[in-house]
Each structure stands twice: as structure tokens, then as C-alpha cells.
Design an enzyme around this catalytic site. Structure first.
Site, PDB file in Angstrom:
ATOM      1  N   TYR A   1     -21.371  67.121  30.758  1.00  0.00           N
ATOM      2  CA  TYR A   1     -20.114  67.973  30.660  1.00  0.00           C
ATOM      3  C   TYR A   1     -20.169  69.475  31.090  1.00  0.00           C
ATOM      4  O   TYR A   1     -19.399  70.131  30.927  1.00  0.00           O
ATOM      5  CB  TYR A   1     -19.390  67.974  29.367  1.00  0.00           C
ATOM      6  CG  TYR A   1     -20.344  68.094  27.867  1.00  0.00           C
ATOM      7  CD1 TYR A   1     -21.078  69.598  28.236  1.00  0.00           C
ATOM      8  CD2 TYR A   1     -20.584  67.404  27.026  1.00  0.00           C
ATOM      9  CE1 TYR A   1     -21.764  69.705  27.115  1.00  0.00           C
ATOM     10  CE2 TYR A   1     -21.516  67.595  25.980  1.00  0.00           C
ATOM     11  CZ  TYR A   1     -22.044  68.897  25.917  1.00  0.00           C
ATOM     12  OH  TYR A   1     -22.803  69.175  24.907  1.00  0.00           O
TER      13      TYR A   1
ATOM     14  N   GLU B   1     -11.288  68.810  27.374  1.00  0.00           N
ATOM     15  CA  GLU B   1     -12.014  67.439  27.549  1.00  0.00           C
ATOM     16  C   GLU B   1     -12.337  67.059  26.056  1.00  0.00           C
ATOM     17  O   GLU B   1     -12.547  67.909  25.122  1.00  0.00           O
ATOM     18  CB  GLU B   1     -13.671  68.055  27.791  1.00  0.00           C
ATOM     19  CG  GLU B   1     -13.637  68.535  29.249  1.00  0.00           C
ATOM     20  CD  GLU B   1     -15.216  69.225  29.497  1.00  0.00           C
ATOM     21  OE1 GLU B   1     -15.972  68.744  28.737  1.00  0.00           O
ATOM     22  OE2 GLU B   1     -15.175  70.073  30.267  1.00  0.00           O
TER      23      GLU B   1
ATOM     24  N   CYS C   1     -42.095  56.103 -10.672  1.00  0.00           N
ATOM     25  CA  CYS C   1     -40.983  55.326 -10.475  1.00  0.00           C
ATOM     26  C   CYS C   1     -41.407  54.560  -9.013  1.00  0.00           C
ATOM     27  O   CYS C   1     -41.298  55.279  -8.067  1.00  0.00           O
ATOM     28  CB  CYS C   1     -39.787  55.922 -10.375  1.00  0.00           C
ATOM     29  SG  CYS C   1     -38.349  54.909 -10.056  1.00  0.00           S
TER      30      CYS C   1
ATOM     31  N   LYS D   1     -14.043  65.963  22.871  1.00  0.00           N
ATOM     32  CA  LYS D   1     -15.226  66.151  22.107  1.00  0.00           C
ATOM     33  C   LYS D   1     -15.839  64.927  21.799  1.00  0.00           C
ATOM     34  O   LYS D   1     -15.859  64.342  20.807  1.00  0.00           O
ATOM     35  CB  LYS D   1     -15.168  67.136  20.940  1.00  0.00           C
ATOM     36  CG  LYS D   1     -16.341  67.675  20.203  1.00  0.00           C
ATOM     37  CD  LYS D   1     -16.052  68.790  19.314  1.00  0.00           C
ATOM     38  CE  LYS D   1     -17.435  69.548  18.746  1.00  0.00           C
ATOM     39  NZ  LYS D   1     -18.343  68.632  18.193  1.00  0.00           N
TER      40      LYS D   1
ATOM     41  N   CYS E   1     -33.497  54.711 -15.749  1.00  0.00           N
ATOM     42  CA  CYS E   1     -33.408  54.188 -14.407  1.00  0.00           C
ATOM     43  C   CYS E   1     -33.318  53.027 -13.862  1.00  0.00           C
ATOM     44  O   CYS E   1     -34.003  51.990 -14.378  1.00  0.00           O
ATOM     45  CB  CYS E   1     -34.685  55.097 -13.748  1.00  0.00           C
ATOM     46  SG  CYS E   1     -35.325  54.535 -12.136  1.00  0.00           S
TER      47      CYS E   1
ATOM     48  N   CYS F   1     -34.337  60.684 -12.676  1.00  0.00           N
ATOM     49  CA  CYS F   1     -35.222  59.888 -13.156  1.00  0.00           C
ATOM     50  C   CYS F   1     -36.531  60.431 -13.273  1.00  0.00           C
ATOM     51  O   CYS F   1     -37.104  61.112 -12.611  1.00  0.00           O
ATOM     52  CB  CYS F   1     -35.584  58.377 -12.514  1.00  0.00           C
ATOM     53  SG  CYS F   1     -37.090  57.860 -12.803  1.00  0.00           S
TER      54      CYS F   1
ATOM     55  N   CYS G   1     -37.005  51.715 -12.498  1.00  0.00           N
ATOM     56  CA  CYS G   1     -38.043  51.459 -13.382  1.00  0.00           C
ATOM     57  C   CYS G   1     -38.013  51.758 -14.708  1.00  0.00           C
ATOM     58  O   CYS G   1     -38.766  51.388 -15.484  1.00  0.00           O
ATOM     59  CB  CYS G   1     -39.335  52.601 -13.071  1.00  0.00           C
ATOM     60  SG  CYS G   1     -38.460  54.301 -13.573  1.00  0.00           S
TER      61      CYS G   1
ATOM     62  N   ASP H   1     -18.787  62.331  20.066  1.00  0.00           N
ATOM     63  CA  ASP H   1     -19.255  62.608  18.832  1.00  0.00           C
ATOM     64  C   ASP H   1     -20.685  61.823  19.056  1.00  0.00           C
ATOM     65  O   ASP H   1     -20.863  60.784  18.588  1.00  0.00           O
ATOM     66  CB  ASP H   1     -18.616  62.173  17.968  1.00  0.00           C
ATOM     67  CG  ASP H   1     -19.089  62.569  16.347  1.00  0.00           C
ATOM     68  OD1 ASP H   1     -19.925  63.612  16.408  1.00  0.00           O
ATOM     69  OD2 ASP H   1     -18.817  62.076  15.275  1.00  0.00           O
TER      70      ASP H   1
ATOM     71  N   LYS I   1     -10.925  70.219  16.290  1.00  0.00           N
ATOM     72  CA  LYS I   1     -11.347  68.941  15.888  1.00  0.00           C
ATOM     73  C   LYS I   1     -10.226  68.423  15.163  1.00  0.00           C
ATOM     74  O   LYS I   1      -8.966  68.755  14.782  1.00  0.00           O
ATOM     75  CB  LYS I   1     -12.287  69.139  14.617  1.00  0.00           C
ATOM     76  CG  LYS I   1     -13.890  69.704  15.338  1.00  0.00           C
ATOM     77  CD  LYS I   1     -14.614  68.607  14.945  1.00  0.00           C
ATOM     78  CE  LYS I   1     -15.991  69.031  14.113  1.00  0.00           C
ATOM     79  NZ  LYS I   1     -16.669  67.950  13.877  1.00  0.00           N
TER      80      LYS I   1
HETATM   81  S1  IVH Z   1     -19.695  72.129  25.793  1.00  0.00           S
HETATM   82  C1  IVH Z   1     -20.865  76.321  25.690  1.00  0.00           C
HETATM   83  N1  IVH Z   1     -18.211  69.975  26.033  1.00  0.00           N
HETATM   84  O1  IVH Z   1     -20.068  69.534  20.649  1.00  0.00           O
HETATM   85  C2  IVH Z   1     -20.426  75.079  25.478  1.00  0.00           C
HETATM   86  N2  IVH Z   1     -19.655  70.131  24.365  1.00  0.00           N
HETATM   87  O2  IVH Z   1     -21.078  72.475  19.420  1.00  0.00           O
HETATM   88  C3  IVH Z   1     -21.232  74.038  25.180  1.00  0.00           C
HETATM   89  N3  IVH Z   1     -19.734  68.372  22.674  1.00  0.00           N
HETATM   90  O3  IVH Z   1     -23.172  69.208  19.989  1.00  0.00           O
HETATM   91  C4  IVH Z   1     -20.837  72.755  24.725  1.00  0.00           C
HETATM   92  N4  IVH Z   1     -18.279  67.003  23.686  1.00  0.00           N
HETATM   93  O4  IVH Z   1     -22.944  68.611  22.415  1.00  0.00           O
HETATM   94  C5  IVH Z   1     -19.141  70.560  25.378  1.00  0.00           C
HETATM   95  N5  IVH Z   1     -16.893  67.970  26.213  1.00  0.00           N
HETATM   96  C6  IVH Z   1     -17.848  68.853  25.720  1.00  0.00           C
HETATM   97  C7  IVH Z   1     -18.513  68.231  24.263  1.00  0.00           C
HETATM   98  C8  IVH Z   1     -19.319  68.961  23.874  1.00  0.00           C
HETATM   99  C9  IVH Z   1     -19.154  67.297  22.842  1.00  0.00           C
HETATM  100  C10 IVH Z   1     -20.698  68.692  21.820  1.00  0.00           C
HETATM  101  C11 IVH Z   1     -22.015  69.307  22.087  1.00  0.00           C
HETATM  102  C12 IVH Z   1     -22.570  70.048  21.051  1.00  0.00           C
HETATM  103  C13 IVH Z   1     -21.068  70.402  20.309  1.00  0.00           C
HETATM  104  C14 IVH Z   1     -20.778  71.899  20.576  1.00  0.00           C
END
Ligand code: IVH
Length: 684
Positions: free
Chosen positions: A243, A128, A449, A130, A426, A444, A429, A132, A332
């Protein structure tokens, strides 16, 4: 199209509560249904103006019959009255994070471990994106959204229910599907995010209004979701992808894939389009490459791909490490880079007086985000990388951090580039600047300031500090600009007369603020310590210092070795505390604050009656008024024990919303169950 999905009422003519009830129900059902068609199915069947008409009629009816307004009404999507604080929620099951890696080899070794632990030759993964943004948890009871929270520290998060309700993609009431009703208790997790388009638009507007830009969509989403005023959140148009399912009574999914594909049927937004079943790690890695290539075309930010073992029984077999599961990994993407011109280097002064050089760049789009500033950290970094004003530079943006200047492209130099020098005084100030010999830090030295003053006073009066209600940053700015305060102590000399001469202040609001200021003199000592803004000292450390030293006098005289004896204080923090109290300005401020009557000693820990001696408590479900660890420490203070499982020996089970199996067991065993309010009464 049935009549029900296009209701129409003449609100004027509705006089009785009974009629209103019917109309409200029909309108709400219709709006929930059309939200689902629009946001989840992406196939609306009515026009925007029809939708607006339903909402307007509903709003009018709720105004006329306020008692009929319910917590899951679609009108909640507009936001409600501002709150003083968000409050906390204990997650029914801890929200763990993911092991994050950047390297294919590490992903392969993850797969090897999974295969050998499960004793199989090929693992089926779900890959899936990830997303952000920030992780949230939504709790539904009997199909209604009851609580939403952020991840926080994994055990306890912030209560963002009112804000979550403004996200149109979040169902306030779950849908039934093909005769199957959604689970009675449901806890789901997902990521709240902001699209690039919305993010750039928001930043543009903030710039026009003289406010600072958000560094990335993630920060913008987090800032928007943690607003005290949910009408602000509503205007930010956040989005969500679910998710995961943490709890669903009556359902036991066999696979992650099945869970992902069931959620939309109950009305949730899931990114099924970019989820993929991968047989074996090679397919998963291929998918990672494919998504990496495509990610610039997505309208929102993703920073990697998550691989999850698809079979849930296998997930359970693999179990958890301390903070993350053994059955999932986040692979990542590399940070994105672009080249642009370094137009200038400016210097910012922070709350603690620290000077930070900032790269002013010719605006460049890096993967969807307009970047015009980047951090240069400190002089030593600039010299090490040999970055000069006028250079063509490589700028890098990883999802969750502030953009960085990687370095100059020397081949592009014309010779007219200028070497940057830290200013001698600075920029705000004109005060003296002290630079450490390693050139990593410049400060500073004037603690009065103005750049520091605004930030330091805002921090001093903030919720974590002296917590003076009605003293937001706008007012701080206004009062400083009017020349009425120039130090922490001068806050305590403000008079009603001073304030009522200012714009937007009446006699009453002036009196209100003066009263709040006076009240804050009794705040506990650790709040003052935190509010004073000792570099590297957060609220937790402030509490520890207050407890260990007991008074300002003792803390001020503490030697470095004494500070270092405290567990949670490392060398850097100790150094920072000792430097802080050595400053003559700080010592003067403390004398003034003592004269003003602020609390300079920590309260003795009063010995509490051991009312709960011999009793065992179990907490379950979501606590909405107390943090679970606070509730637990209260019980322990009063002599009681905490257990994680229910047995005949359990004295009380405290059950919040979302309580499941433990509550059932308590009922079976005849253990007394308390609501959160009953527990609060008991403690009193
Ligand atoms: S699963 C046990 N699926 O990534 C598994 N997390 O450290 C728990 N995140 O901030 C997370 N997309 O919110 C999962 N498709 C996805 C995700 C996802 C983003 C984020 C999650 C958390 C971080 C995990």
C-alpha cells in the site's frame, strides 16, 4: 505463449555448469513470470502440474550445482534451514503508524484541519481498506528483493527476509513493464495477512494436534512470519497487500493513486479493487459505510478504512506529528458482536501464577472467525457484569484483540444459571491461592506449580533469558515430565546420563545440551533477571535494574522508594519487584542459583578508549547486522558523534543496502563510505 515461458529440460543430461546456468535462468524466469500471472494478474496460463515440473527441475539443478543457487531463486519460496535468531533491520525511513479513530466527528475534524492547513475547500482522498495483519517493508536493489523486515518500533524491525520469500505473492525479482524498468532502489510497504479460510483451517489442525489456537488471523500471521524456520512459514500460506512506496529512485509519484497503480506493474499485489478516490470527506465517509457493510463478504479481515490525502506534494506540505502523518487517518469499524451460550468458566494458570477465568463458549462465528473461548479477565469483571455459567452472552471481537464477553442477556435466563466462584486452590497443583481484596487478581502461591514451572522454565532458558541453545519448549516439557527438573537451579544439575536415557536424546545431543547449560552460567546478570520472570519486568527494565543496583544482593534488599527513584520504574512495577523478592521460594531459588555459579553482579562499565573522538558518523540504508541505535551508541561510547546528514565534516558514512541520496552525497563530497562489515572491523 513463447518457448521461454514453458522451458523443459532433461536435468539428467545437463552436465556442464554453463548449460546448467542457462537452464536455471530460463526456469527461474518462467516461474517468476507464472507467479506473476497467477498471483498478481489472477490469470494463469499453465497448469499446476506444469508449474510443479519447472520448480522440480530447478530444484534438481540447484542440488546438482549448489553454487548456482541465488538469493532470489523461486526455490526460496519453499523455505530454508532454520536460523537461531531473526536479527534486526534499521528502516531507511522510519515506519510510522496511523492515527486511529472510531468516530465520524473526529474524521470530520481531521478533514477540517487538512483543508485549513492546505488552504483549500475540498480535499481529494484515497480510501483504502485497513488490512488487519502486520506491516512489513521490502527493499529491492537492482530489481532483486534484498531485505524484508517487520515494523518493530518503527525505527528498527526484525529481519524476516527468508520468511517473506515464502509468500508467493511477493516478487523476488521485479517485472519490467512496457519497456520501463523498475527503479534501481525501491522500498515498499504493505501488510502481510492470513485469510479466514487458512486461519480456521490452521486452528483446526492445531487443536487436533493439541496446540493452542490463534486468537485471530492477525496473531496467526504475525506468529507465522516471525518463525525461525521458514519452512514453517511457507506452510502457513500468508498473503500480502502493498500500500505504499517509501523510496523509488528515478520515480516521483504525483499521487498515492498513481503509486498504488504502478506497483502491480512491477509485480506487486495491491488491493486496487477496493481502493477508491473520494472527492471530499462526505464521499470518504460514504465509502467507509459501504465497506463496513461489505466486510463480511471479504475473505480476509479488515478493521477499518484508511483515508490518505491523494496529492503527494500536499502530503509533504502537511508533514508529520511525532508518531503519525498529518495527511492520513484510520477510521476503524466497530467491534463485531454475536450471541452464544456460556457453557462453562475454566481457570488458566499463567507463568507468573496468575489465574485467569476463561469463558468456554458454544462455538460461534464472528465475522469469519470461529470463537469458542473468550477472556473474562478477573473475578471483579465477572461480578460487575453479572456473568453466570449457562447464560446467553454477547461476545465481541475487535480485529486485534482476544474476544471478550460483553455481558449476559438477562431476559434469556431460565434460573438454572450458576454463579462462578474462584477455586479455593490452584486447579493445577492444588496450592494455595491468594486473591486481592478488589478481586482483580488471583495468584497461585506455589512457585513450583507445574503449570507455572513449564512456562517459567521455558521463559528462563529462552533467547531473551539465559539463552540456552537447544532447549526449546518441547524439550523443557519432556525433561519436566521425566521428573528431572523442578526448579531453575535443578537445570544446572542435569547430567549427560540423565538426558541420554530420554527419548530423542543421544549421547551427543545430551552432551551438547549440558555444555550449553554450563555456558549459560556466564550470561550477564540482566539476562538472569529477565529470565526469572518478575511480573511486569521485561528485558529493558531488567537491564536498567542490573545497571542501577549492580547486584542481586542489592536488588533483593531494595526498598520500594529506591525502586521508584528509577525513571522507567513506575509504582506498579516497583510493587511487583518488591513482592517478588519477598517470596521465600524466590529467595531460596536465588541461593541455589548462586551456588550453581550464575553471574549475580552486573559488569562494571569498562571505560572504552575514545578512538572516535572528533569524528562524525552518518548511517544510511538498511543495517542488517546491527541495530542502528546500537551502532550509534557504540560510536558515541568511543567518543564519536552521530549526524543525520552528510557534509564535508562527516568522517564516515556507513551505508547498508537501500542507501540512496546520502550515499550519493558522500560520494560527491569524497567522504569515506564504509560497508557494514568495514564498520564492524573499525569498531574492533
Ligand atoms: S498506510 C503513513 N495503508 O495500519 C501511513 N496502513 O498504523 C502508514 N495498515 O500496521 C500506513 N492497511 O500496516 C496504510 N491501506 C493501508 C493499511 C495500513 C493496514 C496498517 C499498517 C500499520 C497500521 C498503521
Amino acid at each position: 505463449m513463447t518457448q521461454e515461458t514453458k522451458p523443459n529440460f532433461d536435468v539428467e543430461k545437463i552436465k556442464s555448469k554453463k548449460e546448467a546456468k542457462v537452464a536455471i535462468k530460463k526456469l527461474s524466469d518462467a516461474i517468476h513470470h507464472h507467479n506473476y500471472r497467477y498471483y498478481i494478474l489472477d490469470s494463469p496460463v499453465i497448469t499446476d502440474s506444469e508449474y510443479d515440473r519447472f520448480l522440480l527441475q530447478l530444484q534438481e539443478l540447484e542440488e546438482k550445482f549448489p553454487k548456482l543457487k541465488i538469493a532470489t531463486s523461486p526455490t526460496q519460496q519453499i523455505g530454508g534451514a532454520p536460523r537461531e535468531e531473526l536479527g534486526f533491520v534499521t528502516h531507511p525511513i522510519p515506519m510510522v503508524s496511523l492515527k486511529t479513530v472510531y468516530d465520524e466527528a473526529v474524521v470530520r475534524s481531521f478533514d477540517e484541519t487538512v483543508r485549513s492547513d492546505l488552504g483549500i475547500s475540498e480535499v481529494e482522498y484515497v480510501a483504502e481498506p485497513k488490512f488487519d495483519g502486520l506491516a512489513v517493508e521490502l527493499v529491492y536493489e537492482k530489481g532483486n528483493l534484498v531485505v524484508a523486515s517487520t515494523r518493530g518500533d518503527g525505527t528498527t524491525g526484525e529481519n524476516v527476509t527468508a520468511n517473506i520469500k515464502t509468500i508467493k505473492e511477493v516478487p523476488l525479482v521485479l517485472m519490467s513493464h512496457e519497456g520501463t524498468s523498475p527503479p534501481g532502489n525501491l522500498v515498499v510497504r504493505g501488510e502481510v495477512y492470513m485469510s479466514y479460510a487458512r486461519f480456521n483451517e490452521l486452528n483446526k489442525k492445531r487443536e487436533e494436534e493439541g496446540e493452542s489456537r490463534f486468537a485471530n488471523p492477525r496473531n496467526a500471521a504475525a506468529g507465522s512470519l516471525r518463525q525461525l524456520d521458514s519452512t514453517v512459514t511457507a506452510k502457513r500460506t500468508l498473503q500480502i497487500f502493498l500500500y505504499g512506496v517509501a523510496e523509488a529512485t528515478g520515480y516521483s509519484f504525483k499521487t498515492q493513486w498513481e503509486a498504488l497503480h504502478t506497483l502491480p506493474k512491477w509485480g506487486f499485489k495491491v488491493n486496487t479493487k477496493h481502493a477508491r478516490i473520494c472527492k471530499g470527506i462526505d464521499e470518504a465517509l460514504d465509502y467507509h459505510r459501504e465497506v463496513d457493510e461489505k466486510r463480511d463478504d471479504l475473505p480476509y479481515e479488515i478493521d477499518g478504512v484508511v483515508f490518505k490525502v491523494n496529492d503527494i506534494a500536499d502530503q509533504e506540505r502537511l508533514g508529520m506529528r511525532a508518531r503519525d502523518p498529518r495527511w492520513a487517518i484510520a477510521y476503524k469499524f466497530k467491534a463485531r458482536q454475536a450471541t452464544t451460550q456460556l457453557l462453562d468458566i475454566t481457570v488458566q494458570v499463567g507463568r507468573t501464577g496468575r489465574l485467569t477465568p476463561v469463558a468456554e463458549l458454544a462455538t460461534v462465528n464472528i465475522g469469519g472467525v470461529e470463537v469458542s473461548r473468550a477472556s473474562l479477565h478477573n473475578l471483579s469483571e465477572i461480578e460487575r457484569k453479572d456473568i453466570r455459567i449457562g447464560d446467553t452472552v454477547v461476545v465481541e471481537r475487535a480485529g486485534d484483540v482476544i474476544p471478550q464477553v460483553v455481558g449476559p442477556i438477562e431476559a434469556k435466563r431460565s434460573g438454572s444459571e450458576k454463579v462462578f466462584k474462584m477455586p479455593k486452590s490452584c486447579p493445577v497443583c492444588g496450592g494455595e491461592i491468594s486473591i486481592t481484596s478488589d478481586k482483580r487478581s488471583a495468584t497461585c502461591m506455589n512457585s513450583l506449580c507445574p503449570a507455572q514451572l513449564r512456562r517459567s522454565i521455558t521463559h528462563f532458558v529462552s533467547r531473551g533469558g539465559m539463552d540456552i541453545e537447544g532447549f526449546g519448549h518441547k524439550r523443557v516439557e519432556q525433561i519436566i515430565d521425566a521428573g528431572l527438573i523442578s526448579s531453575f537451579a535443578s537445570i544446572y544439575s542435569l547430567t549427560v546420563e540423565d538426558l541420554s536415557n530420554l527419548e530423542r536424546f543421544g549421547e551427543r545431543s545430551a552432551q551438547g545440551l549440558v555444555d550449553e547449560i554450563a555456558k549459560s552460567k556466564n550470561q550477564p546478570f540482566h539476562r538472569l533477571l529477565f529470565g526469572m520472570g518478575i511480573p511486569l519486568v521485561g528485558s529493558q527494565t531488567a537491564k536498567v535494574l542490573a545497571r542501577e543496583f549492580g547486584s542481586m544482593e542489592k536488588l533483593m534488599e531494595a526498598q520500594l522508594f529506591e525502586l521508584l527513584q528509577i525513571d522507567s520504574v513506575g509504582p506498579e512495577v516497583a510493587q511487583s519487584i518488591s513482592q517478588f523478592f519477598a517470596d521465600e521460594n524466590v529467595r531460596n531459588t536465588i541461593s541455589e542459583l548462586t551456588l550453581a555459579g550464575l553471574t549475580m553482579t552486573a559488569e562494571e562499565e569498562t571505560s572504552t578508549e575514545q578512538t572516535f573522538a572528533g569524528m562524525t558518523f552518518v548511517f544510511t540504508g538498511t543495517l542488517t547486522k546491527l541495530k542502528r541505535n546500537e551502532a550509534a551508541s557504540l560510536v558515541e561510547k568511543m567518543g564519536g558523534k552521530i549526524s543525520s546528514s552528510v557534509s564535508k565534516k562527516t568522517t564516515y558514512v556507513v551505508a547498508g543496502p537501500g542507501a540512496g541520496s546520502k550515499l550519493k552525497k558522500a560520494q560527491q563530497l569524497g567522504v569515506t563510505v564504509l560497508t557494514e562489515d568495514e564498520f564492524a572491523d573499525l569498531i574492533k
